[in-house]
Design a protein around this motif. Structure first.
Motif, PDB file in Angstrom:
ATOM      1  N   ALA A  93      -2.782   4.617  -2.876  1.00  0.00           N
ATOM      2  CA  ALA A  93      -3.704   5.251  -1.725  1.00  0.00           C
ATOM      3  C   ALA A  93      -3.031   6.667  -1.337  1.00  0.00           C
ATOM      4  O   ALA A  93      -3.432   6.834  -0.286  1.00  0.00           O
ATOM      5  N   THR A  94      -2.410   7.201  -1.956  1.00  0.00           N
ATOM      6  CA  THR A  94      -1.774   8.613  -1.639  1.00  0.00           C
ATOM      7  C   THR A  94      -2.797   9.636  -2.072  1.00  0.00           C
ATOM      8  O   THR A  94      -3.811   9.257  -2.519  1.00  0.00           O
ATOM      9  N   ASP A  95      -2.721  10.884  -1.323  1.00  0.00           N
ATOM     10  CA  ASP A  95      -3.610  11.835  -1.709  1.00  0.00           C
ATOM     11  C   ASP A  95      -3.348  12.616  -2.939  1.00  0.00           C
ATOM     12  O   ASP A  95      -4.153  13.883  -3.154  1.00  0.00           O
ATOM     13  N   SER A  96      -2.419  12.368  -3.719  1.00  0.00           N
ATOM     14  CA  SER A  96      -1.827  12.892  -5.037  1.00  0.00           C
ATOM     15  C   SER A  96      -2.486  12.047  -6.074  1.00  0.00           C
ATOM     16  O   SER A  96      -1.943  10.930  -6.295  1.00  0.00           O
ATOM     17  N   ALA A  97      -3.338  12.570  -7.162  1.00  0.00           N
ATOM     18  CA  ALA A  97      -3.691  11.846  -7.988  1.00  0.00           C
ATOM     19  C   ALA A  97      -2.595  11.442  -8.978  1.00  0.00           C
ATOM     20  O   ALA A  97      -2.593  10.518  -9.785  1.00  0.00           O
ATOM     21  N   ALA A  98      -1.676  12.308  -9.242  1.00  0.00           N
ATOM     22  CA  ALA A  98      -0.556  12.347 -10.105  1.00  0.00           C
ATOM     23  C   ALA A  98       0.374  11.141  -9.448  1.00  0.00           C
ATOM     24  O   ALA A  98       0.620  10.313 -10.251  1.00  0.00           O
ATOM     25  N   VAL A  99       0.668  11.092  -8.230  1.00  0.00           N
ATOM     26  CA  VAL A  99       1.562   9.940  -7.696  1.00  0.00           C
ATOM     27  C   VAL A  99       0.702   8.566  -8.005  1.00  0.00           C
ATOM     28  O   VAL A  99       1.397   7.838  -8.084  1.00  0.00           O
ATOM     29  N   ASN A 100      -0.448   8.502  -7.834  1.00  0.00           N
ATOM     30  CA  ASN A 100      -1.256   7.528  -7.904  1.00  0.00           C
ATOM     31  C   ASN A 100      -1.250   6.759  -9.358  1.00  0.00           C
ATOM     32  O   ASN A 100      -1.266   5.574  -9.607  1.00  0.00           O
ATOM     33  N   ARG A 101      -1.264   7.742 -10.286  1.00  0.00           N
ATOM     34  CA  ARG A 101      -1.074   7.505 -11.767  1.00  0.00           C
ATOM     35  C   ARG A 101      -0.004   6.779 -12.070  1.00  0.00           C
ATOM     36  O   ARG A 101       0.148   5.912 -12.383  1.00  0.00           O
ATOM     37  N   GLN A 102       1.279   7.463 -11.428  1.00  0.00           N
ATOM     38  CA  GLN A 102       2.609   6.835 -11.621  1.00  0.00           C
ATOM     39  C   GLN A 102       2.659   5.476 -10.919  1.00  0.00           C
ATOM     40  O   GLN A 102       3.247   4.439 -11.482  1.00  0.00           O
ATOM     41  N   ILE A 103       2.188   5.313  -9.860  1.00  0.00           N
ATOM     42  CA  ILE A 103       2.223   3.905  -9.092  1.00  0.00           C
ATOM     43  C   ILE A 103       1.407   2.848 -10.010  1.00  0.00           C
ATOM     44  O   ILE A 103       1.946   1.777 -10.118  1.00  0.00           O
ATOM     45  N   VAL A 162       7.150   1.612   5.904  1.00  0.00           N
ATOM     46  CA  VAL A 162       8.393   2.176   5.338  1.00  0.00           C
ATOM     47  C   VAL A 162       8.167   3.686   5.210  1.00  0.00           C
ATOM     48  O   VAL A 162       7.316   4.233   4.227  1.00  0.00           O
ATOM     49  N   ARG A 163       8.864   4.248   5.867  1.00  0.00           N
ATOM     50  CA  ARG A 163       8.670   5.773   6.018  1.00  0.00           C
ATOM     51  C   ARG A 163       9.450   6.559   5.009  1.00  0.00           C
ATOM     52  O   ARG A 163      10.658   6.934   5.146  1.00  0.00           O
ATOM     53  N   ALA A 164       8.885   6.809   3.680  1.00  0.00           N
ATOM     54  CA  ALA A 164       9.560   7.230   2.674  1.00  0.00           C
ATOM     55  C   ALA A 164       8.469   7.751   1.263  1.00  0.00           C
ATOM     56  O   ALA A 164       7.542   7.130   1.415  1.00  0.00           O
ATOM     57  N   ALA A 165       9.109   8.579   0.575  1.00  0.00           N
ATOM     58  CA  ALA A 165       8.295   8.922  -0.682  1.00  0.00           C
ATOM     59  C   ALA A 165       8.437   7.847  -1.592  1.00  0.00           C
ATOM     60  O   ALA A 165       9.293   6.855  -1.529  1.00  0.00           O
ATOM     61  N   TYR A 166       7.363   7.814  -2.313  1.00  0.00           N
ATOM     62  CA  TYR A 166       6.992   6.552  -3.291  1.00  0.00           C
ATOM     63  C   TYR A 166       8.258   6.306  -4.292  1.00  0.00           C
ATOM     64  O   TYR A 166       8.954   7.376  -4.530  1.00  0.00           O
ATOM     65  N   ASP A 167       8.443   5.108  -4.400  1.00  0.00           N
ATOM     66  CA  ASP A 167       9.839   4.812  -5.342  1.00  0.00           C
ATOM     67  C   ASP A 167       9.377   3.494  -6.016  1.00  0.00           C
ATOM     68  O   ASP A 167       8.903   2.679  -5.200  1.00  0.00           O
ATOM     69  N   PRO A 168       9.422   3.482  -7.330  1.00  0.00           N
ATOM     70  CA  PRO A 168       9.027   2.025  -7.723  1.00  0.00           C
ATOM     71  C   PRO A 168       9.751   0.932  -7.266  1.00  0.00           C
ATOM     72  O   PRO A 168       9.138  -0.254  -7.259  1.00  0.00           O
ATOM     73  N   PRO A 208       3.553  -3.968 -11.635  1.00  0.00           N
ATOM     74  CA  PRO A 208       3.951  -5.060 -12.398  1.00  0.00           C
ATOM     75  C   PRO A 208       2.773  -6.025 -12.251  1.00  0.00           C
ATOM     76  O   PRO A 208       3.175  -7.350 -12.319  1.00  0.00           O
ATOM     77  N   CYS A 209       1.662  -5.834 -11.741  1.00  0.00           N
ATOM     78  CA  CYS A 209       0.746  -6.711 -11.012  1.00  0.00           C
ATOM     79  C   CYS A 209      -0.548  -6.231 -10.669  1.00  0.00           C
ATOM     80  O   CYS A 209      -1.045  -5.137 -11.539  1.00  0.00           O
ATOM     81  N   LEU A 210      -1.460  -6.802  -9.981  1.00  0.00           N
ATOM     82  CA  LEU A 210      -2.773  -6.157  -9.902  1.00  0.00           C
ATOM     83  C   LEU A 210      -2.722  -4.813  -8.999  1.00  0.00           C
ATOM     84  O   LEU A 210      -1.921  -4.897  -7.796  1.00  0.00           O
ATOM     85  N   CYS A 211      -3.343  -3.791  -9.555  1.00  0.00           N
ATOM     86  CA  CYS A 211      -3.342  -2.372  -8.870  1.00  0.00           C
ATOM     87  C   CYS A 211      -4.509  -1.822  -8.811  1.00  0.00           C
ATOM     88  O   CYS A 211      -5.664  -1.948  -9.875  1.00  0.00           O
ATOM     89  N   ASN A 212      -4.802  -1.174  -7.501  1.00  0.00           N
ATOM     90  CA  ASN A 212      -5.977  -0.800  -7.155  1.00  0.00           C
ATOM     91  C   ASN A 212      -5.600   0.765  -6.924  1.00  0.00           C
ATOM     92  O   ASN A 212      -5.009   1.199  -5.866  1.00  0.00           O
ATOM     93  N   ASN A 213      -6.256   1.739  -7.820  1.00  0.00           N
ATOM     94  CA  ASN A 213      -5.861   3.133  -7.663  1.00  0.00           C
ATOM     95  C   ASN A 213      -7.149   3.916  -7.162  1.00  0.00           C
ATOM     96  O   ASN A 213      -8.280   3.776  -7.706  1.00  0.00           O
ATOM     97  N   ILE A 214      -6.907   4.409  -5.888  1.00  0.00           N
ATOM     98  CA  ILE A 214      -8.268   4.955  -5.081  1.00  0.00           C
ATOM     99  C   ILE A 214      -8.661   6.185  -5.598  1.00  0.00           C
ATOM    100  O   ILE A 214      -9.972   6.578  -5.398  1.00  0.00           O
ATOM    101  N   THR A 215      -8.024   7.036  -6.176  1.00  0.00           N
ATOM    102  CA  THR A 215      -8.285   8.536  -6.554  1.00  0.00           C
ATOM    103  C   THR A 215      -9.127   8.299  -8.180  1.00  0.00           C
ATOM    104  O   THR A 215     -10.091   9.193  -8.401  1.00  0.00           O
ATOM    105  N   ILE A 218       0.949  -1.126  -0.172  1.00  0.00           N
ATOM    106  CA  ILE A 218      -0.031   0.084   0.129  1.00  0.00           C
ATOM    107  C   ILE A 218       0.990   1.247   0.299  1.00  0.00           C
ATOM    108  O   ILE A 218       1.831   1.123   0.913  1.00  0.00           O
ATOM    109  N   VAL A 219       0.538   2.095  -0.943  1.00  0.00           N
ATOM    110  CA  VAL A 219       1.335   3.295  -0.887  1.00  0.00           C
ATOM    111  C   VAL A 219       0.414   4.555  -0.297  1.00  0.00           C
ATOM    112  O   VAL A 219      -0.353   4.636  -1.054  1.00  0.00           O
TER     113      VAL A 219
END
Length: 233
Positions: free
Chosen positions: A97-107, A79-85, A112-119, A35-36
């Motif tokens: 599950a971040t509060d940034s739509a742009a970051v969630n798009r990048q995630i 893991v207390r860190a900013a998102y990294d692939p 490389p697997c099943l991914c659920n984008n909350i925004t 979960i990011v």
């Protein structure tokens, strides 16, 4: 392998048409899930994944107190860190599950697997439907993007799937094991159950006459056993 994100407008139309055509129940025990995000939605997602006995890692610069409590309860990795692939390596499921739509798009693009984008759920390659359990009976429901109607249908189904039905389901599981001991082929057993579990059984259950329904099942199994024995002579 990277997923190609199609335009948001097209995917929204697909979501409205309920384009998730392959419903599935996933066995997540011991699977690495990531979960990011560290807020309220991430905390809810963590709870459902942990209930499925997944091995959950949560990545975020900061975590809500509720998420930290749940992570501690289920021994999750924070893991207390900013998102990294790199944090997605080896994941079976990723939740953006971040509060940034742009970051969630990048995630979503990196996963490389099943991914659920909350925004932007339309960018997900899977969604988590509304669901409920009555012991070993699990019911999942999706309406294609009408949450209020989904909630209404869920209430209707919850009234229909009673504890008595769950008890009868447990009874059937036991009787199925007994029927498998009768000399027969898988095709014969399938035909037997499809013939036995008919509308009459359902009507008895909905009328509150589970005892009579159980008697009919036992009688049918005894008849199946006799038929098998006679055929072996």
């Amino acid at each position: 392998m990277k997923y190609i994100i199609v335009s948001r407008q097209v995917n929204k139309a697909m979501l409205i048409k309920n384009d998730f055509y392959y419903p599935a129940m996933l066995r997540l025990q011991g699977k690495r899930c990531v979960i990011v995000g560290g807020g309220a939605v991430a905390a809810r997602k963590l709870l459902s994944l942990c209930a499925a006995q997944a091995c959950v890692t949560v990545v975020a610069p900061k975590f809500s107190s509720e998420l930290q409590k749940r992570a501690q309860l289920y021994n999750c990795k924070l893991v207390r860190a900013a998102y990294d692939p790199q944090y997605l390596d080896g994941a079976f499921i990723v939740v953006a599950a971040t509060d940034s739509a742009a970051v969630n798009r990048q995630i979503t693009a990196d996963a490389p697997c099943l991914c659920n984008n909350i925004t932007e759920p339309e960018l997900s390659n899977f969604i988590v439907p509304s669901s409920f359990r009555q012991r070993n009976i699990a019911v999942a429901l999706a309406t294609g993007g009408v949450p209020a109607f989904t909630h209404l249908l869920k209430k209707l189904l919850q009234r229909a799937v009673t504890p008595e039905l769950a008890d009868f389901n447990e009874f059937l599981r036991q009787q199925r094991a007994a029927a498998r001991q009768i000399p027969s082929t898988p095709a014969q057993r399938t035909a037997f159950w499809r013939q036995t579990l008919d509308d009459e059984i359902l009507n008895l259950l909905t009328a509150g006459q589970a005892a009579q329904a159980k008697e009919k099942i036992i009688d049918a199994i005894n008849g199946f056993r006799t038929q098998s024995q006679n055929g072996a002579r």
